[in-house]
Design an enzyme around this catalytic site. Structure first.
Site, PDB file in Angstrom:
ATOM      1  N   HIS A   1       8.833  -5.228  47.777  1.00 51.32           N
ATOM      2  CA  HIS A   1       8.573  -6.666  47.762  1.00 51.32           C
ATOM      3  C   HIS A   1       9.864  -7.349  47.320  1.00 51.32           C
ATOM      4  O   HIS A   1       9.960  -7.902  46.223  1.00 51.32           O
ATOM      5  CB  HIS A   1       7.419  -6.949  46.796  1.00 51.32           C
ATOM      6  CG  HIS A   1       6.765  -8.297  46.942  1.00 51.32           C
ATOM      7  ND1 HIS A   1       7.306  -9.337  47.688  1.00 51.32           N
ATOM      8  CD2 HIS A   1       5.602  -8.777  46.429  1.00 51.32           C
ATOM      9  CE1 HIS A   1       6.505 -10.385  47.603  1.00 51.32           C
ATOM     10  NE2 HIS A   1       5.466 -10.072  46.862  1.00 51.32           N
TER      11      HIS A   1
ATOM     12  N   THR B   1       3.004 -16.089  47.438  1.00 50.62           N
ATOM     13  CA  THR B   1       4.100 -15.696  48.319  1.00 50.62           C
ATOM     14  C   THR B   1       4.087 -16.551  49.588  1.00 50.62           C
ATOM     15  O   THR B   1       5.099 -17.140  49.960  1.00 50.62           O
ATOM     16  CB  THR B   1       4.003 -14.191  48.664  1.00 50.62           C
ATOM     17  OG1 THR B   1       3.988 -13.463  47.440  1.00 50.62           O
ATOM     18  CG2 THR B   1       5.181 -13.744  49.498  1.00 50.62           C
TER      19      THR B   1
ATOM     20  N   ARG C   1       3.803  -9.898  55.670  1.00 47.24           N
ATOM     21  CA  ARG C   1       3.104  -9.118  54.633  1.00 47.24           C
ATOM     22  C   ARG C   1       2.075  -8.249  55.343  1.00 47.24           C
ATOM     23  O   ARG C   1       1.318  -8.743  56.189  1.00 47.24           O
ATOM     24  CB  ARG C   1       2.408 -10.019  53.627  1.00 47.24           C
ATOM     25  CG  ARG C   1       1.439  -9.213  52.744  1.00 47.24           C
ATOM     26  CD  ARG C   1       0.950  -9.952  51.553  1.00 47.24           C
ATOM     27  NE  ARG C   1       2.013 -10.155  50.577  1.00 47.24           N
ATOM     28  CZ  ARG C   1       1.813 -10.616  49.353  1.00 47.24           C
ATOM     29  NH1 ARG C   1       0.600 -10.930  48.951  1.00 47.24           N
ATOM     30  NH2 ARG C   1       2.828 -10.775  48.523  1.00 47.24           N
TER      31      ARG C   1
ATOM     32  N   LYS D   1      -8.650  -7.852  68.426  1.00 47.76           N
ATOM     33  CA  LYS D   1      -8.931  -7.306  69.761  1.00 47.76           C
ATOM     34  C   LYS D   1      -8.204  -6.000  69.984  1.00 47.76           C
ATOM     35  O   LYS D   1      -8.256  -5.431  71.068  1.00 47.76           O
ATOM     36  CB  LYS D   1      -8.497  -8.305  70.832  1.00 47.76           C
ATOM     37  CG  LYS D   1      -9.135  -9.664  70.735  1.00 47.76           C
ATOM     38  CD  LYS D   1      -8.627 -10.547  71.887  1.00 47.76           C
ATOM     39  CE  LYS D   1      -9.055 -11.993  71.729  1.00 47.76           C
ATOM     40  NZ  LYS D   1      -8.301 -12.879  72.636  1.00 47.76           N
TER      41      LYS D   1
END
Ligand code: NCD
Length: 312
Positions: free
Chosen positions: A135, A58, A107, A86
């Site tokens: 998707h 993809t 994604r 973080k």
């Protein structure tokens, strides 16, 4: 009907006519995707690839599509190397990307992440897979593969086989095939059946859909056998995964009763569901399918970023 500036979060965001226009444009992109012609529809454009889950096809086919059309990419391929580590939120990450790029391909492991990103972003967001959700660009290339072989998306019998519970590719594809009037036959392990909400939606669409637990019977009827991998990473419980792991495998023998023109598809990666010996049979369509990712994503990006009917 222009896709210019629009998000693609779910395949439901596109009408039948819009899907057909993207597939038509994708066909015209094939020589460019093969590198035999060059395109410039995305010249000067930057597309951000924000991938917070593993991906090979993809992400690389999106990057290839952008570059074949003269654009460039900025890429997050490993969330561990970003400020997410973080503690930065997805919302802030997306807000930041909107000031660096003209569109964002996302994604993410969480269902609904692409919808959230689309709200956070004033640039188009394309969902490249959100958890067990949707998707849609995979569906477009799946449809392109089927249409290339059969010349139509209507009136075919498509067997969806494997992990229908967690597999986002089938969640998007089932809706689209029903939209075009193909018949769906659901098969595979009992524990991995299509979730009730998807079955209810298909019923509401008036889809022709039935279950056929006997794989051999399903394969005999199929025009398309769409096989999926068990989505190990989505199982909340390891024991539940172990119960279904390795319970199915398509090999040359399982295809003996199939129609001559039947095609076997798979979004890939495969991890044992299709024996390598199937590759040499005329049924194997999964590598063509992964190639068509490039022209389909070219057509989509051109339509969203350059307007018109898929980059004409
Ligand atoms: C699929 C996915 O990520 O949902 N892969 C892909 O995009 N080609 C299927 C899978 O991972 O099994």
């Amino acid at each position: 009907m222009s896709l210019r500036g629009r998000d693609l979060v779910s395949i439901r965001d596109l009408s039948r006519e819009e899907i057909t226009a993207v597939l038509d444009a994708a066909r015209r992109m094939i020589p460019l995707a093969e590198g035999r012609k060059s395109g410039a529809q995305l010249r000067g454009r930057i597309v951000a690839m924000a991938f917070f889950e593993p991906s090979t096809r993809t992400r690389l086919s999106f990057e290839s599509a952008v570059q074949r059309l003269g654009g460039s990419c900025i890429t997050i391929a490993d969330a561990g190397a970003t400020s997410i580590r973080k503690g930065e939120s997805l919302y802030d990450t997306i807000r930041m990307l909107t000031s660096y790029a003209d569109a964002i391909v996302l994604r993410h492991p969480k269902e609904g992440a692409a919808r959230l990103a689309a709200r956070a972003s004033d640039r188009p967001v394309i969902n490249a897979g959100d958890g067990a959700g949707q998707h849609p660009t995979q569906t477009l290339l799946d449809l392109a593969t089927i249409r290339e072989r059969f010349g139509t998306l209507s009136g075919l019998r498509v067997v969806l086989f494997g992990d229908l519970k967690f597999g986002r590719t089938v969640h998007s594809l089932a809706y689209a095939l029903a939209l075009f009037g193909s018949e769906l036959i659901l098969s595979g392990p009992e524990g991995l059946r299509l979730p009730a909400e998807h079955r209810a939606e298909l019923a509401q669409q008036g889809a022709k859909v039935r279950e056929e637990p006997d794989a051999a019977a399903a394969i005999r009827e199929a025009d398309v056998l769409y096989v999926t991998r068990i989505q190990k990473e989505r199982f909340p419980d390891e024991a539940e995964y172990r119960r279904v792991a390795g319970t199915y495998r398509i090999d040359a023998k399982s295809l003996e009763g199939a129609k001559k023109e039947m095609i076997v598809m798979h979004p890939l990666p495969r991890v044992g569901e299709i024996a390598p010996e199937v590759d040499a049979t005329p049924h194997a369509a999964y590598f063509r399918q992964s190639f068509l990712a490039v022209p389909v994503r070219m057509a989509l990006l051109a339509a969203i970023l350059a307007g018109g009917r898929g980059g004409d």
